[in-house]
Design an enzyme around this catalytic site. Structure first.
Site, PDB file in Angstrom:
ATOM      1  N   LYS A  48       0.813  -1.158  -0.216  1.00  0.00           N
ATOM      2  CA  LYS A  48       0.021   0.203   0.129  1.00  0.00           C
ATOM      3  C   LYS A  48       1.042   1.172  -0.014  1.00  0.00           C
ATOM      4  CE  LYS A  48      -4.564   0.960   0.275  1.00  0.00           C
ATOM      5  NZ  LYS A  48      -5.654  -0.065   0.103  1.00  0.00           N
ATOM      6  N   ASP A 108      -7.031   4.175  -4.474  1.00  0.00           N
ATOM      7  CA  ASP A 108      -7.701   4.152  -3.012  1.00  0.00           C
ATOM      8  C   ASP A 108      -8.393   5.532  -2.794  1.00  0.00           C
ATOM      9  OD1 ASP A 108      -7.974   1.996  -0.701  1.00  0.00           O
ATOM     10  OD2 ASP A 108      -7.428   3.843   0.185  1.00  0.00           O
TER      11      ASP A 108
END
Ligand code: NDP
Ligand code: 2IT
Length: 442
Positions: free
Chosen positions: A121, A161
């Site tokens: 991430k 995201d």
């Protein structure tokens, strides 16, 4: 000190990361006690340590000519079952702790999809709100000018995201291509004209509804005429609303970080099209909904969990639904909860749902549809081919059903209640653990 305390002591000042690890540890550590080889190989301790963390400066010049400095990150957490895969988040609340929690969750989520993807991430504390397209482009170009040397289509494949959609992926991809002088599937969520997959924008929201549909069915119920409260109004929320409407449900709330709207008569397809235009094109705020639809109400600074519903789907951000919210939802008759966002329910809220035997679908299972279709985008890029909408949607449905079955397999308790958290955590863990054992101490 026990395993969890050692991990917490090693990561002081990282509350979100410690929270995510604790929630997984609750189920996985007892499972490891029953399967000593995982203990011998220190799998959990190794999983809680990122393989690599990259932190970097992101300088850029705003429209007034002033220099701005943001901080960029990429957490490459685990590559046992495939290259690092996971989104990029652009939001002022981004910290190393937030990205480590998201990467940790991503490892188990990606494993659940059955596709060969490790977990990572990244992102930045850059706030896209109020920035012009040119400012966002300059930021993305500066961000990629460092990130490009750490990623690649066989190494680490970022995606969107919070705060990262098609616009940002476009700017990031353009800069990567320019720097590397090659056109590869290094990012997912690309435009359809340049290597993106059909259904990727819809995938997280649709997948959430497919997963909840399986839960409803196993409880002899369906979406027909159910009242749903949803938080957020971004990518995940919008497509969850779209699919819920198709399945005959009535969605009555949407929100952003300023407040929520309550539309008692239900958000129709036409109203949803207004929201999509408002959020994705005009980049406006959800309170503008009541200017267009005055029969709806807006509640500033509030979350939608005090509205009576059958099903609650938090789709905004972490820790947005706490213990009191959970109690209120149940008191008002809520019977099913599904996490569209990552860790939107606090551990205390999740405990309330489980203690009342409310079917509770954790994010790593219920929102895995997005990364699953990212995986399908990677496959199509490797094939240099693109599949039809119908084919991708069918595969998405199939993957969500497999995740559902994995949760039932590992999560069914003696009284028949399915603890989806237990099922998802253990089901996701086993595959990664076996791969780590096979690959030795690396
Ligand atoms: P978007 O940026 O499209 O939308 C995010 C929404 O959540 C916006 O309505 C935003 O409101 C709201 N929000 C963001 N931060 C906060 C906050 N601190 N407090 C309250 N509201 C907030 O993001 P996505 O829809 O893509 O992501 C939503 C969630 O789903 C995240 O948890 C993400 O990690 C998760 N997720 C996303 C996937 C994807 O494919 N996109 C896949 C799986 C999970 P505002 O405009 O005010 O910021
Ligand atoms: O949290 C998530 O699963 C995502 N943001 C999607 C990641 C991806 O690589 O598609």
């Amino acid at each position: 000190m026990n395993t969890l305390d050692v991990i917490k002591a090693k990561n002081p000042g990282e509350p979100e990361f410690c929270q995510a690890v604790s929630e997984v540890a609750e189920y996985v550590l007892p499972f490891i006690e029953q399967n000593p080889k995982y203990k011998q190989f220190k799998i959990f301790e190794r999983m809680a340590e990122p393989e690599r963390v990259i932190m970097f400066k992101v300088p850029w010049v705003d429209d007034k000519g002033e220099i701005q400095i943001n901080r960029g990150f990429r957490v490459q957490l685990n590559s046992a079952i495939g290259p690092y895969k996971g989104g990029l988040r652009l939001h002022p609340t981004v910290t190393l702790s937030v990205l480590k929690f998201l990467a940790f969750e991503q490892v188990l989520k990606n494993s659940l999809t059955g596709l060969p993807m490790g977990g990572g991430k990244g992102g930045s504390d850059f706030d896209p709100k109020g920035k012009s397209d040119s400012e966002v482009m300059r930021f993305c170009q500066s961000f990629m000018t460092e990130l490009y040397r750490h990623i690649g289509h066989n190494l680490d494949i970022p995606a969107g995201d919070i705060g990262v959609g098609k616009r940002e992926i476009g700017f990031l991809f353009g800069q990567y291509k320019r720097l590397k002088n090659e056109f590869t599937g290094v990012l997912t969520g690309k435009g359809n004209e340049w290597g993106g997959s059909l259904i990727r924008p819809e995938a997280t929201g649709y997948g959430l509804i497919y997963f909840m549909e399986a839960i409803l069915k196993s409880n002899n119920s369906s979406f027909e005429n159910k009242v749903i409260t949803i938080s957020g109004s971004g990518n995940v929320a919008q497509f969850a609303v779209e699919k819920a409407i198709q399945y005959g449900a009535k969605v009555v709330t949407l929100s952003d970080s300023n407040g929520y709207i309550y539309d008692e008569s239900g958000i129709t397809t036409e109203k949803l099209a207004f929201v999509t235009e408002l959020k994705d094109v005009k980049r406006g705020r959800i309170k503008e909904y009541i200017e267009k639809y005055p029969e709806a109400k807006y509640f500033e600074g509030k979350k939608p969990w005090d509205i009576k519903c059958d099903i609650a789907l938090p789709c905004a951000t972490q820790n947005e639904l706490d213990e009191n919210d959970a109690k209120l939802l149940i008191a008002n008759g809520c019977k099913f909860v599904g996490e569209g966002a990552n860790m939107p329910c606090t551990a205390e809220a999740a405990t309330v749902f489980k203690s009342k035997k409310i079917p509770f679908a954790p994010g790593k299972a219920a929102n895995a549809g997005g990364v699953a279709v990212s995986g399908l985008e990677m496959t199509q890029n490797s094939l240099r081919y693109s599949w039809s909408k119908e084919k991708v949607d069918q595969r998405l449905k199939g993957i969500m059903m497999e995740i559902y079955n994995t949760c039932v397999k590992y999560g069914t308790e003696a009284d028949g209640y399915v603890n989806y958290e237990r099922g998802a955590n253990i089901g996701g863990f086993v595959k990664v653990a076996e791969a780590m054992i096979d690959q030795g101490v690396v």
